[in-house]
Enzyme design. Structure first.
Site, PDB file in Angstrom:
ATOM      1  CE1 TYR A 100      -3.138  -2.909   0.213  1.00  0.00           C
ATOM      2  CE2 TYR A 100      -3.491  -2.469   2.535  1.00  0.00           C
ATOM      3  CZ  TYR A 100      -3.760  -3.210   1.405  1.00  0.00           C
ATOM      4  OH  TYR A 100      -4.664  -4.249   1.475  1.00  0.00           O
ATOM      5  CB  SER A 101       1.246   4.344  -0.168  1.00  0.00           C
ATOM      6  OG  SER A 101      -0.053   4.870  -0.345  1.00  0.00           O
TER       7      SER A 101
END
Length: 345
Positions: A59-60
């Protein structure tokens, strides 16, 4: 808040799990919140009794773990949380910076712990099933991570039932730590996991935690949201007419009830006998509150029929079936919700 033992483990988790895919940096995807916008949502979830937090190194590209880790350190005490993070998807261009090889798993757990600012995670999860790495290599590495204390338990996500069965067999054969949690996709528009995966998890003692209860936002009725307009996976997974009809049914039931479509869709997931926990990826505190209300929302037989009548089988949603959905045809309505007479009290 309701709490439940996860599978056959002694681990107590809140039935609502805070999903954090939308927290990190908008440089990764346009609908991601930065740290300042993420903190009020995390704070509200904690205030409402959530102790279960879901993350992933992907995530990111790591920023999500950094952001959520800093927020949690400001707001609460580590021992009161159940943190889970996932490994598998590419974290860089290096050929060994993805997958479930021993090398990548050992590097990835240290990277996640550093970004989160903690000595351990409660559940370390495989983000998918890596068909290019021997299962024995993967599960041996995860067992070593548990024995080292860097993870208390292990879990799995997004795979076929036979792949999970292979993992369970290998763990049983070698006496290694077994998964306690299966994280899978389930909602009114996608129910294929009901056929084999959920019954298998119940038989084997894995808790089932559900992500995407709103079908990546489709079931909220907001077809023009930023995510629906920019996340091409939504179109791949839920672009068929049957999915749209299901979304319309959710809206009809919600309108008749006088509640949000999200609350109805989430109530359908939470009432499922095979579901232990539901992930909530909220953009606002109000969105989180709809999930909280769904915990106590009962659905009538007629409402369930309306929510389920459009569903027909489709391809599994995983890394190997993207873009290969089967066209589906809905059943006729039994209650005319569009013209349902509502008494004014």
């Amino acid at each position: 808040m309701e709490y439940i033992k996860l599978g056959r483990s002694g681990l107590s988790v809140s039935r609502l799990c805070l999903g954090t895919m939308n927290m990190g940096t908008p440089d990764w995807k346009p609908w991601i919140f930065d740290e300042a916008r993420s903190e009020p949502i995390v704070r509200h979830a904690l205030d409402q009794g959530v102790n279960f937090i879901d993350l992933a190194d992907f995530y990111s590209t790591g920023v999500g773990e950094e952001v959520v880790g800093r927020i949690l350190k400001r707001l609460t005490r580590r021992h009161e949380l159940v943190l889970t993070t996932k490994v598998g998807y590419a974290m860089g261009q290096d050929v060994n910076n993805a997958g479930h090889s021993r090398k990548h798993i050992m590097d990835a757990i240290d990277g996640s712990l550093s970004r989160l600012g903690t000595d351990y995670v409660d559940i370390y999860m495989l983000h998918y099933f890596d068909t290019t790495t021997p299962v024995e290599e993967t599960m041996d590495a995860l067992n070593d991570i548990v024995r080292s204390g860097k993870a208390r338990y292990i879990g799995v996500s997004t795979m076929t039932t036979w792949q999970l069965a292979k993992i369970m067999q290998v763990c049983e054969r070698h006496g290694w730590a077994r998964p306690i949690n299966m994280q899978l996709q389930l909602n009114c528009a996608y129910r294929e996991e009901e056929r084999e995966m959920i019954p298998y998890c119940q038989d084997q003692g894995l808790g089932v935690s559900v992500f995407s209860p709103l079908a990546r936002g489709l079931l909220t009725g907001d077809f023009n949201s930023t995510r629906n307009q920019t996340d091409f996976f939504t179109q791949q997974m839920y672009g068929d007419e049957a999915s749209l009809e299901i979304a319309r049914s959710v809206h009809r039931v919600a309108r008749a009830r006088g509640v949000s479509a999200a609350q109805i869709a989430q109530a359908w997931v939470l009432r499922h006998t095979g579901v232990a926990c539901m992930l909530v990826g909220a953009d606002t505190t109000a969105q989180f509150d709809s999930a909280l209300a769904a915990l106590s929302t009962d659905l009538s037989d007629d409402e369930l029929y309306e929510l389920e009548r459009n569903y027909t089988p489709c391809d599994l949603i995983n890394d190997y079936t993207a873009g290969k959905r089967i066209p589906r045809v809905a059943r006729p309505a039994r209650v005319d919700y569009d013209n349902l007479h509502l008494e004014v009290v």
